[in-house]
Design a protein around this motif. Structure first.
Motif, PDB file in Angstrom:
ATOM      1  N   THR A 247      92.951  38.316-139.248  1.00 43.89           N
ATOM      2  CA  THR A 247      92.382  37.473-140.296  1.00 43.89           C
ATOM      3  C   THR A 247      92.721  36.016-140.015  1.00 43.89           C
ATOM      4  O   THR A 247      93.871  35.681-139.725  1.00 43.89           O
ATOM      5  N   VAL A 248      91.693  35.168-140.076  1.00 43.83           N
ATOM      6  CA  VAL A 248      91.881  33.726-139.957  1.00 43.83           C
ATOM      7  C   VAL A 248      91.747  33.149-141.360  1.00 43.83           C
ATOM      8  O   VAL A 248      90.671  33.236-141.968  1.00 43.83           O
ATOM      9  N   GLY A 256      87.816  34.107-141.821  1.00 45.92           N
ATOM     10  CA  GLY A 256      87.292  35.443-142.098  1.00 45.92           C
ATOM     11  C   GLY A 256      88.076  36.526-141.369  1.00 45.92           C
ATOM     12  O   GLY A 256      89.184  36.293-140.866  1.00 45.92           O
ATOM     13  N   ASP A 257      87.503  37.704-141.338  1.00 48.30           N
ATOM     14  CA  ASP A 257      88.134  38.861-140.701  1.00 48.30           C
ATOM     15  C   ASP A 257      87.426  39.180-139.390  1.00 48.30           C
ATOM     16  O   ASP A 257      86.198  39.047-139.269  1.00 48.30           O
ATOM     17  N   TYR A 258      88.212  39.646-138.435  1.00 48.27           N
ATOM     18  CA  TYR A 258      87.700  39.981-137.109  1.00 48.27           C
ATOM     19  C   TYR A 258      88.058  41.432-136.794  1.00 48.27           C
ATOM     20  O   TYR A 258      89.234  41.782-136.689  1.00 48.27           O
ATOM     21  N   ALA A 321      82.646  36.625-142.049  1.00 47.23           N
ATOM     22  CA  ALA A 321      83.042  35.336-142.607  1.00 47.23           C
ATOM     23  C   ALA A 321      83.422  35.475-144.068  1.00 47.23           C
ATOM     24  O   ALA A 321      82.896  36.318-144.807  1.00 47.23           O
ATOM     25  N   SER A 322      84.367  34.660-144.489  1.00 50.65           N
ATOM     26  CA  SER A 322      84.766  34.636-145.902  1.00 50.65           C
ATOM     27  C   SER A 322      84.703  33.221-146.423  1.00 50.65           C
ATOM     28  O   SER A 322      84.830  32.246-145.666  1.00 50.65           O
ATOM     29  N   ALA A 323      84.495  33.094-147.731  1.00 47.51           N
ATOM     30  CA  ALA A 323      84.348  31.786-148.349  1.00 47.51           C
ATOM     31  C   ALA A 323      85.661  31.046-148.379  1.00 47.51           C
ATOM     32  O   ALA A 323      86.714  31.634-148.481  1.00 47.51           O
TER      33      ALA A 323
END
Length: 323
Positions: A247-248, A256-258, A321-323
């Motif tokens: 997670t970034v 977001g998550d990978y 992707a995350s907000a």
């Protein structure tokens, strides 16, 4: 220590051929005496080795995707060739004045392997060892099998992680990105026999994707009750604990998550070399077993991994992707 055993350098697995020491060998080795085991230590049932191998298969190890080769030495090498990339040269005539060209020849390279010895000892109380209703060796077979698989997985995973990861954005068409890996990132011969390896997060994502007709992108494998296929390739899911997602959390387009995903013919990518099956021995005489009134069960395994073709597998990450 001036005993005849220590003076001669004799050991349980190093028979010096001295009949006068036979009674000592029998006392130190598990199978000592006649019949075997009468004068020796605590015996491990012969079926434990089979039970470990059966349990290991049930644990669905990563090694199922790779080539596994049994070897008889701790070091060595294998020879691989470089496939030709061009055809033969046209002759200027049936009897060319310069002779037939010699502009290409087979090229070979060595791939070395080195095995590492892994081992551990489990002390078991004599009371537990004597209680057959406790199914002691059934438990130990399961425990050693899990340790074996964890060791294999760590070695194979370390080789997979040498591959450079690139992202497949889920915000676009992740399925198109995965198809492109099969169509363009791998040699056609490799892609034909490729498998897809991912974790629980990645599998859950792929398992919920549907095409324009609402049909699932993952299809059941008709040859297996539990396996799934993507474009005819096997999809293998492993636990997040083995292949964790990352997670970034920083702000920006990379937040977001990978989910990890590997695609390729892993049998061509790397080989797991093993020397025999896991060796299980036990004693109630040697080590600390005698003084502690216990049984010591020892497991020894020798293995190593070598990469043969770095082009046979690619590493990707599904980016959510995350907000």
């Amino acid at each position: 220590d001036s005993s005849p055993m220590s003076r001669t350098g004799a050991r349980p697995l190093r028979d010096m051929g001295d009949e006068s020491l036979k009674i000592l060998y029998d006392a130190l080795t598990i199978s000592g005496g006649d019949p075997a085991g009468e004068d020796g230590g605590f015996l491990v049932p012969e079926d434990v080795d089979t039970a470990i191998r059966e349990r290991r298969r049930e644990l669905n190890p990563l090694a199922d995707l790779f080539t596994v080769e049994a070897v008889s030495s701790n070091t060595g090498w294998r020879v691989i060739d470089t496939a030709p990339t061009a055809g033969m040269s046209a002759l200027s005539s049936e009897a060319p004045s310069a002779g037939i060209p010699q502009d290409d020849q087979p090229l070979f390279a060595k791939v070395p392997f080195t095995l590492t010895t892994y081992g551990l000892i489990i002390p078991v109380s004599q009371e537990l060892a004597s209680d057959e209703t406790a199914n002691l060796f059934g438990y130990l077979a399961n425990w050693f099998a899990r340790k074996q698989v964890l060791t294999e997985n760590a070695l194979l995973k370390s080789k997979l992680e040498t591959l450079t990861a690139t992202s497949i954005p889920a915000t676009g068409d992740a399925i198109a990105g995965l198809k492109s890996v099969l169509n363009k990132a791998l040699d056609p011969a490799i892609s034909l026999n490729a498998a897809i390896l991912t974790n629980q997060d990645g599998f859950d994502y792929l398992d919920q994707l549907v095409d324009d007709m609402g049909r699932p992108m993952l299809q059941p494998d008709p040859t297996s009750a539990t396996a799934m296929l993507f474009k005819g390739r096997r999809v293998k899911m492993v636990a997040n604990s083995l292949l964790p997602s990352r997670t970034v959390s920083e702000t920006g387009s990379s937040k977001g998550d990978y989910y990890p995903i590997y695609v390729g013919d892993f049998t061509q990518f790397a080989t797991l070399f093993v020397r025999q099956n896991m060796e299980i021995l036990s004693t109630d005489i040697g080590g600390n077993a005698f003084s502690r009134y216990s049984v010591e069960v020892r497991g020894i395994s020798r293995m190593g991994v070598s990469v043969f073709d770095t082009q046979a597998a690619v590493r990707r990450e599904i980016f959510i992707a995350s907000a």
